[in-house]
Write a protein that holds these residues in place. Sequence first.
Motif, mmCIF file in Angstrom:
data_model
loop_
_atom_site.group_PDB
_atom_site.id
_atom_site.type_symbol
_atom_site.label_atom_id
_atom_site.label_comp_id
_atom_site.label_asym_id
_atom_site.label_seq_id
_atom_site.Cartn_x
_atom_site.Cartn_y
_atom_site.Cartn_z
ATOM 1 N N THR A 24 20.437 -15.139 -25.628
ATOM 2 C CA THR A 24 21.757 -15.099 -25.005
ATOM 3 C C THR A 24 21.729 -14.197 -23.774
ATOM 4 N N PRO A 25 22.025 -14.748 -22.588
ATOM 5 C CA PRO A 25 22.115 -13.878 -21.408
ATOM 6 C C PRO A 25 23.331 -12.957 -21.522
ATOM 7 N N MET A 26 23.162 -11.727 -21.103
ATOM 8 C CA MET A 26 24.237 -10.728 -21.178
ATOM 9 C C MET A 26 24.853 -10.562 -19.792
ATOM 10 N N ASP A 27 25.497 -11.615 -19.316
ATOM 11 C CA ASP A 27 26.011 -11.647 -17.950
ATOM 12 C C ASP A 27 27.142 -10.659 -17.679
ATOM 13 N N ASP A 28 27.811 -10.181 -18.715
ATOM 14 C CA ASP A 28 28.934 -9.275 -18.509
ATOM 15 C C ASP A 28 28.506 -7.846 -18.195
ATOM 16 N N TRP A 29 27.224 -7.559 -18.332
ATOM 17 C CA TRP A 29 26.718 -6.205 -18.159
ATOM 18 C C TRP A 29 26.008 -6.070 -16.821
ATOM 19 N N ILE A 30 26.116 -4.895 -16.228
ATOM 20 C CA ILE A 30 25.382 -4.571 -15.010
ATOM 21 C C ILE A 30 24.381 -3.488 -15.368
ATOM 22 N N ASP A 31 23.122 -3.724 -15.070
ATOM 23 C CA ASP A 31 22.093 -2.715 -15.329
ATOM 24 C C ASP A 31 22.122 -1.675 -14.221
ATOM 25 N N SER A 42 11.266 -18.241 -16.285
ATOM 26 C CA SER A 42 11.433 -17.369 -17.454
ATOM 27 C C SER A 42 12.808 -17.544 -18.075
ATOM 28 N N ILE A 43 13.830 -17.662 -17.247
ATOM 29 C CA ILE A 43 15.187 -17.862 -17.769
ATOM 30 C C ILE A 43 15.244 -19.152 -18.588
ATOM 31 N N ASP A 44 14.652 -20.211 -18.069
ATOM 32 C CA ASP A 44 14.622 -21.479 -18.811
ATOM 33 C C ASP A 44 13.880 -21.320 -20.133
ATOM 34 N N PHE A 45 12.775 -20.583 -20.114
ATOM 35 C CA PHE A 45 11.998 -20.327 -21.325
ATOM 36 C C PHE A 45 12.848 -19.576 -22.347
ATOM 37 N N GLY A 86 0.854 -22.453 -21.285
ATOM 38 C CA GLY A 86 0.842 -23.660 -22.082
ATOM 39 C C GLY A 86 0.218 -23.507 -23.456
ATOM 40 N N LEU A 87 -0.315 -22.323 -23.761
ATOM 41 C CA LEU A 87 -0.911 -22.095 -25.083
ATOM 42 C C LEU A 87 0.098 -21.526 -26.076
ATOM 43 N N GLY A 88 1.320 -21.252 -25.598
ATOM 44 C CA GLY A 88 2.346 -20.705 -26.483
ATOM 45 C C GLY A 88 2.236 -19.208 -26.686
ATOM 46 N N LEU A 89 1.503 -18.524 -25.813
ATOM 47 C CA LEU A 89 1.276 -17.088 -25.995
ATOM 48 C C LEU A 89 2.537 -16.268 -25.748
ATOM 49 N N GLY A 90 3.337 -16.630 -24.751
ATOM 50 C CA GLY A 90 4.590 -15.914 -24.506
ATOM 51 C C GLY A 90 5.518 -16.014 -25.706
ATOM 52 N N VAL A 143 15.597 -9.879 -17.239
ATOM 53 C CA VAL A 143 14.852 -10.856 -16.448
ATOM 54 C C VAL A 143 15.492 -10.903 -15.065
ATOM 55 N N LEU A 144 14.665 -11.023 -14.059
ATOM 56 C CA LEU A 144 15.180 -11.113 -12.695
ATOM 57 C C LEU A 144 15.954 -12.420 -12.513
ATOM 58 N N ARG A 145 17.056 -12.347 -11.796
ATOM 59 C CA ARG A 145 17.930 -13.520 -11.631
ATOM 60 C C ARG A 145 17.212 -14.703 -10.987
ATOM 61 N N TRP A 146 16.255 -14.442 -10.100
ATOM 62 C CA TRP A 146 15.564 -15.527 -9.407
ATOM 63 C C TRP A 146 14.454 -16.148 -10.255
ATOM 64 N N ASN A 147 14.121 -15.548 -11.377
ATOM 65 C CA ASN A 147 12.983 -15.999 -12.182
ATOM 66 C C ASN A 147 13.403 -17.139 -13.121
ATOM 67 N N THR A 148 13.719 -18.276 -12.522
ATOM 68 C CA THR A 148 14.230 -19.398 -13.313
ATOM 69 C C THR A 148 13.238 -19.939 -14.344
#
Length: 163
Positions: A141-148, A131-134, A97-101, A124-129
């Motif tokens: 932009t999520p790079m959904d077309d790529w597989i790591d 962080s994803i929301d942040f 909440g301090l804006g550090l991220g 980012v891990l898919r389950w880490n909503t």
Amino acid sequence: MPDPRIRRARPADTAAILQLVRDLARYEREPDAVEASRDDFAAALFPAQGAPTAHAHVAEVEGEVVGMAVWFLSFSTWTGKPGIHLEDLYVDPAYGGLGLGKALLTTLAEICVDRGYRRLEWWVLRWNTPSIDFYDGLGATPMDDWIDYRVDGATLTRLGGAR
């Protein structure tokens, strides 16, 4: 009122960085996965000879390191320019909440702009909503077309030994 600031990591920060990495591993449901040592971080971030293989910035509140961004340079063959790959971003939840991220990410974006780098990328891990929301809120932009892919452990040894 805390006085947060973002700065480049210093050699004295390696213990705090390692602890934050361990905390991140617990958050990411891999509490026993961290093999790195303080010496490993010192060698990568502050080598006695040669260039660093990784870099870090820390978030500090009242003199205590409470967050970190560990990153390294990448290169795009399409743009012909370097970029930053953010390996890990983590802020102690007690300081949320301090804006550090956002401040850590902004610092890396400023480095990219100042140096003419074309990309700032991370996973980012898919389950880490949270962080994803942040990240979505920042306009990333999520790079959904790529597989790591990854090769490590015995597979890396087998592949690297096949000459």
